[in-house]
Write an enzyme that holds these catalytic residues in place. Structure first.
Site, PDB file in Angstrom:
ATOM      1  N   SER A  62       0.865  -1.183   0.000  1.00 30.60           N
ATOM      2  CA  SER A  62       0.000   0.000   0.000  1.00 30.60           C
ATOM      3  C   SER A  62       0.893   1.221   0.000  1.00 30.60           C
ATOM      4  O   SER A  62       1.945   1.213   0.654  1.00 30.60           O
ATOM      5  CB  SER A  62      -0.871   0.056   1.256  1.00 30.60           C
ATOM      6  OG  SER A  62      -1.873  -0.914   1.187  1.00 30.60           O
ATOM      7  N   GLU A  97      -0.214  18.672  -6.613  1.00 31.68           N
ATOM      8  CA  GLU A  97      -1.520  18.702  -7.295  1.00 31.68           C
ATOM      9  C   GLU A  97      -2.520  17.747  -6.653  1.00 31.68           C
ATOM     10  O   GLU A  97      -3.611  17.571  -7.169  1.00 31.68           O
ATOM     11  CB  GLU A  97      -1.325  18.330  -8.768  1.00 31.68           C
ATOM     12  CG  GLU A  97      -0.447  19.291  -9.556  1.00 31.68           C
ATOM     13  CD  GLU A  97       1.058  19.084  -9.314  1.00 31.68           C
ATOM     14  OE1 GLU A  97       1.423  18.147  -8.582  1.00 31.68           O
ATOM     15  OE2 GLU A  97       1.856  19.883  -9.831  1.00 31.68           O
ATOM     16  N   SER A  98      -2.178  17.051  -5.589  1.00 35.14           N
ATOM     17  CA  SER A  98      -3.050  16.162  -4.799  1.00 35.14           C
ATOM     18  C   SER A  98      -2.355  14.829  -4.473  1.00 35.14           C
ATOM     19  O   SER A  98      -1.384  14.837  -3.738  1.00 35.14           O
ATOM     20  CB  SER A  98      -4.405  15.939  -5.444  1.00 35.14           C
ATOM     21  OG  SER A  98      -5.253  15.419  -4.453  1.00 35.14           O
ATOM     22  N   HIS A 137      -3.122   0.124  -3.757  1.00 38.10           N
ATOM     23  CA  HIS A 137      -3.193  -1.052  -2.883  1.00 38.10           C
ATOM     24  C   HIS A 137      -3.095  -2.257  -3.805  1.00 38.10           C
ATOM     25  O   HIS A 137      -3.839  -2.322  -4.784  1.00 38.10           O
ATOM     26  CB  HIS A 137      -4.514  -1.088  -2.104  1.00 38.10           C
ATOM     27  CG  HIS A 137      -4.780   0.193  -1.393  1.00 38.10           C
ATOM     28  ND1 HIS A 137      -4.194   0.504  -0.194  1.00 38.10           N
ATOM     29  CD2 HIS A 137      -5.509   1.272  -1.749  1.00 38.10           C
ATOM     30  CE1 HIS A 137      -4.567   1.719   0.165  1.00 38.10           C
ATOM     31  NE2 HIS A 137      -5.358   2.208  -0.754  1.00 38.10           N
ATOM     32  N   CYS A 154      -5.398  18.246  -9.520  1.00 36.13           N
ATOM     33  CA  CYS A 154      -6.072  19.522  -9.747  1.00 36.13           C
ATOM     34  C   CYS A 154      -5.137  20.364 -10.606  1.00 36.13           C
ATOM     35  O   CYS A 154      -3.982  19.991 -10.831  1.00 36.13           O
ATOM     36  CB  CYS A 154      -6.432  20.207  -8.434  1.00 36.13           C
ATOM     37  SG  CYS A 154      -5.027  20.471  -7.371  1.00 36.13           S
ATOM     38  N   GLN A 170      14.253 -19.569  -2.126  1.00 34.02           N
ATOM     39  CA  GLN A 170      13.612 -18.420  -1.483  1.00 34.02           C
ATOM     40  C   GLN A 170      14.017 -17.131  -2.197  1.00 34.02           C
ATOM     41  O   GLN A 170      14.947 -17.119  -3.004  1.00 34.02           O
ATOM     42  CB  GLN A 170      14.040 -18.331  -0.017  1.00 34.02           C
ATOM     43  CG  GLN A 170      15.551 -18.286   0.157  1.00 34.02           C
ATOM     44  CD  GLN A 170      16.056 -18.890   1.446  1.00 34.02           C
ATOM     45  OE1 GLN A 170      15.300 -19.057   2.392  1.00 34.02           O
ATOM     46  NE2 GLN A 170      17.330 -19.219   1.512  1.00 34.02           N
ATOM     47  N   HIS A 217      24.273 -13.313  16.857  1.00 38.90           N
ATOM     48  CA  HIS A 217      25.446 -14.143  16.561  1.00 38.90           C
ATOM     49  C   HIS A 217      26.326 -14.388  17.789  1.00 38.90           C
ATOM     50  O   HIS A 217      26.929 -15.449  17.914  1.00 38.90           O
ATOM     51  CB  HIS A 217      26.233 -13.534  15.392  1.00 38.90           C
ATOM     52  CG  HIS A 217      25.436 -13.568  14.119  1.00 38.90           C
ATOM     53  ND1 HIS A 217      25.182 -12.450  13.355  1.00 38.90           N
ATOM     54  CD2 HIS A 217      24.799 -14.598  13.504  1.00 38.90           C
ATOM     55  CE1 HIS A 217      24.438 -12.796  12.319  1.00 38.90           C
ATOM     56  NE2 HIS A 217      24.186 -14.082  12.386  1.00 38.90           N
ATOM     57  N   ASP A 235      24.747 -16.087   6.221  1.00 37.79           N
ATOM     58  CA  ASP A 235      25.282 -14.721   6.279  1.00 37.79           C
ATOM     59  C   ASP A 235      26.694 -14.695   6.856  1.00 37.79           C
ATOM     60  O   ASP A 235      27.421 -13.724   6.681  1.00 37.79           O
ATOM     61  CB  ASP A 235      24.354 -13.808   7.096  1.00 37.79           C
ATOM     62  CG  ASP A 235      24.018 -14.392   8.448  1.00 37.79           C
ATOM     63  OD1 ASP A 235      24.925 -14.500   9.284  1.00 37.79           O
ATOM     64  OD2 ASP A 235      22.850 -14.755   8.671  1.00 37.79           O
ATOM     65  N   GLU A 270      25.303 -24.683   4.223  1.00 37.15           N
ATOM     66  CA  GLU A 270      24.217 -23.746   3.900  1.00 37.15           C
ATOM     67  C   GLU A 270      23.574 -24.198   2.596  1.00 37.15           C
ATOM     68  O   GLU A 270      24.263 -24.438   1.607  1.00 37.15           O
ATOM     69  CB  GLU A 270      24.804 -22.324   3.781  1.00 37.15           C
ATOM     70  CG  GLU A 270      23.929 -21.316   3.077  1.00 37.15           C
ATOM     71  CD  GLU A 270      22.589 -21.032   3.776  1.00 37.15           C
ATOM     72  OE1 GLU A 270      22.586 -20.726   4.977  1.00 37.15           O
ATOM     73  OE2 GLU A 270      21.544 -21.134   3.085  1.00 37.15           O
ATOM     74  N   ASP A 289      22.310 -29.434   1.279  1.00 39.83           N
ATOM     75  CA  ASP A 289      21.200 -29.600   2.206  1.00 39.83           C
ATOM     76  C   ASP A 289      21.730 -30.053   3.575  1.00 39.83           C
ATOM     77  O   ASP A 289      22.250 -31.170   3.717  1.00 39.83           O
ATOM     78  CB  ASP A 289      20.255 -30.651   1.607  1.00 39.83           C
ATOM     79  CG  ASP A 289      19.081 -30.946   2.520  1.00 39.83           C
ATOM     80  OD1 ASP A 289      18.989 -30.329   3.600  1.00 39.83           O
ATOM     81  OD2 ASP A 289      18.262 -31.801   2.140  1.00 39.83           O
ATOM     82  N   GLY A 290      21.584 -29.203   4.580  1.00 36.24           N
ATOM     83  CA  GLY A 290      22.109 -29.499   5.917  1.00 36.24           C
ATOM     84  C   GLY A 290      21.427 -30.695   6.561  1.00 36.24           C
ATOM     85  O   GLY A 290      22.041 -31.428   7.352  1.00 36.24           O
ATOM     86  N   ASP A 301      12.993 -19.280   9.765  1.00 35.23           N
ATOM     87  CA  ASP A 301      11.746 -19.697  10.411  1.00 35.23           C
ATOM     88  C   ASP A 301      11.193 -20.970   9.758  1.00 35.23           C
ATOM     89  O   ASP A 301      11.547 -21.281   8.624  1.00 35.23           O
ATOM     90  CB  ASP A 301      10.748 -18.537  10.324  1.00 35.23           C
ATOM     91  CG  ASP A 301      11.339 -17.292  10.938  1.00 35.23           C
ATOM     92  OD1 ASP A 301      11.477 -17.248  12.155  1.00 35.23           O
ATOM     93  OD2 ASP A 301      11.722 -16.380  10.170  1.00 35.23           O
TER      94      ASP A 301
HETATM   95  N1  SPD Z   1      12.658 -14.561  12.191  1.00 39.22           N
HETATM   96  C1  SPD Z   1      14.072 -14.716  12.162  1.00 39.22           C
HETATM   97  C2  SPD Z   1      14.561 -16.036  12.589  1.00 39.22           C
HETATM   98  C3  SPD Z   1      16.040 -16.146  12.692  1.00 39.22           C
HETATM   99  C4  SPD Z   1      16.679 -16.609  11.491  1.00 39.22           C
HETATM  100  N2  SPD Z   1      18.094 -16.800  11.526  1.00 39.22           N
HETATM  101  C5  SPD Z   1      18.835 -15.641  11.306  1.00 39.22           C
HETATM  102  C6  SPD Z   1      20.138 -15.916  10.675  1.00 39.22           C
HETATM  103  C7  SPD Z   1      21.218 -15.089  11.230  1.00 39.22           C
HETATM  104  N3  SPD Z   1      22.494 -15.673  11.014  1.00 39.22           N
END
Ligand code: SPD
Length: 428
Positions: A57, A64-65, A70, A85, A174, A205, A229, A249, A280-281, A302
């Site tokens: 949004s 002019e307005s 959305h 306007c 992702q 960390h 990261d 990772e 794949d961990g 998450d």
């Molecule tokens: N909602 C965030 C959950 C935490 C995710 N891990 C963060 C990685 C940082 N190294």
């Protein structure tokens, strides 16, 4: 412009638009401001919000307005209105947006606003107001107000960001983005969730690594699952007793984005003690030998998307197996205020595998995660217990020497002090 109305208002339905554009707050802000400029409006201010997972949004205030929008990306739909306007032609803005949004169909209605036949004019002296306006108006400058929102159905955390996007790649797993928040500096976002920011990354960390490393004292072999990261391995590798860290990772794009744009966090990827594996961990732990790690850290996101399996019973059974007799597991444990279910289910899983007394929870504060209250959850395979450390002098001098900014000898213990509602969630 008809002389019988003060303004002209067009209400537009843009349909079958590109859903990615409809969900991209920075692109929509750019296009809306661009539409205003193309129609030769004077832009004063813009404010745009992204809602996770879908929707934007925003409003561009013009002399002019206004232009407002959305979006419903899941329907490829945008509701736009352009109110003008003076001599501004709203249809120029319409044409620009139609093209930017890739709208395959559209409809619009046009209304005259402020019919002078219904209004009574009151002339009053506006000289002072005009002078004041001239003082602050700078036609080349407008303020931006673009917001990134990390939310579920009921709660949200919003961070204002500059609108600039430094990295935006849809990986096989992702959407990986580096944005710049105004308060917390550059940040990593995965699928519209805040993962880490330059200004508060150390909370997370330092707390994911030091409490267990000072419990084990002489850990040599560490496995990190996730953590693309680089912040977790940076902290682990501060300890000179560490001989080897294996980091697995799943998403190489996260590593690339952070190496390029968050070098302060991705600071230890060149350490010779680190073996970096993009894979794949979950499968990695499944195939790992028994009893080889002193410490296993699960630095995942998450429990949606690629990290979902990092919350499964089978995964933690394999973690348990790969730990040495006195080994420790530390896992990103979600929030007892934001994700109560994931938080308590993870603890039940760890209690089931490690034993009821051997699954402590540590709380810490992260301002950029929804609710701010976050956790790490532990699995203690043997006698090494972070609640019982005695080497506080060693911690004290390490903290001073390394210049740590969150963790210290007091936090080491206080992280395990839980409010009653948290104790109830984990049935302790
Ligand atoms: N909602 C965030 C959950 C935490 C995710 N891990 C963060 C990685 C940082 N190294």
């Amino acid at each position: 412009m008809s002389s019988t109305a003060l303004g002209n208002h067009i209400l537009v339905e843009f349909m079958n638009c590109d859903p990615h554009v409809m969900n991209d707050v920075a692109a929509i802000e750019r296009d809306m401001v661009g539409a205003a400029r193309k129609a030769e409006a004077t832009v004063i201010n813009s404010t745009f919000h992204h809602f996770s997972p879908y929707g934007v949004s925003g409003v561009v205030v013009i002399q002019e307005s206004h232009l407002a929008i959305h979006t419903w990306p899941e329907y490829g739909y945008a509701a736009v209105d352009v109110f003008t306007c003076g001599d501004m032609n709203a249809w120029i803005a319409f044409d620009h947006l139609k093209e930017c949004f890739g709208a395959k169909s559209y409809s619009a209605i046009e209304m005259k606003r402020g019919s002078v036949n219904l209004l009574t004019r009151n002339d009053f002296d506006i000289t002072t107001a005009r002078e004041k306006a001239a003082e602050w108006r700078n036609p080349d400058f407008y303020t931006r107000n673009v917001w990134f929102t990390d939310k579920d159905e009921d709660q949200a955390l919003s961070l204002r960001f500059t609108g600039d996007v430094f990295f935006d790649v849809q990986s096989p797993f992702q959407r990986v983005r580096i944005l710049e928040s105004t308060k917390y500096g550059k940040m990593l976002a995965l699928d519209d969730m805040v993962m880490t920011t330059i200004k508060d990354e150390f909370h997370y960390h330092e707390m994911i690594s030091h409490p267990s490393l000072f419990t084990l004292q002489n850990a040599k072999n560490v496995l990190v699952i996730g953590g693309g990261d680089g912040g977790t391995v940076r902290e682990v590798l501060r300890h000179s007793n560490i001989e080897k860290v294996t980091m697995v990772e799943i998403d190489g794009e996260v590593i690339k984005a952070c190496k390029e744009h968050l070098p302060e966090i991705a600071a230890a990827f060149d350490d010779p003690r680190l073996e970096l594996i993009v894979d794949d961990g979950i499968a990695y732990v499944k195939n790992a030998p028994d009893a080889i790690y002193d410490l296993l850290i699960v630095d995942g996101s998450d429990p949606v998307g690629p990290a979902e399996g990092l919350f499964s019973v089978e995964f933690y059974q394999n973690c348990y197996r790969t730990l040495k007799a006195d080994g420790i597991l530390v896992a990103q444990g979600e929030s007892p205020k934001f994700n109560e279910k994931a938080f308590s289910e993870l603890n039940q899983t760890l209690q089931g595998i490690f034993g009821k007394e051997n699954a402590p929870v540590g709380l810490f504060f992260v301002p950029t995660y929804p609710t701010g209250m976050w956790s790490f959850q532990y699995g203690l395979k043997g006698a090494a217990d972070p609640r019982k450390v005695t080497n506080t002098e060693v911690i004290k001098s390490f903290v001073a020497e390394k210049g740590l900014r969150y963790y210290n000898e007091d936090i080491h213990f206080s992280t395990f002090a839980l409010p009653n509602f948290v104790k109830q969630l984990i049935q302790q």
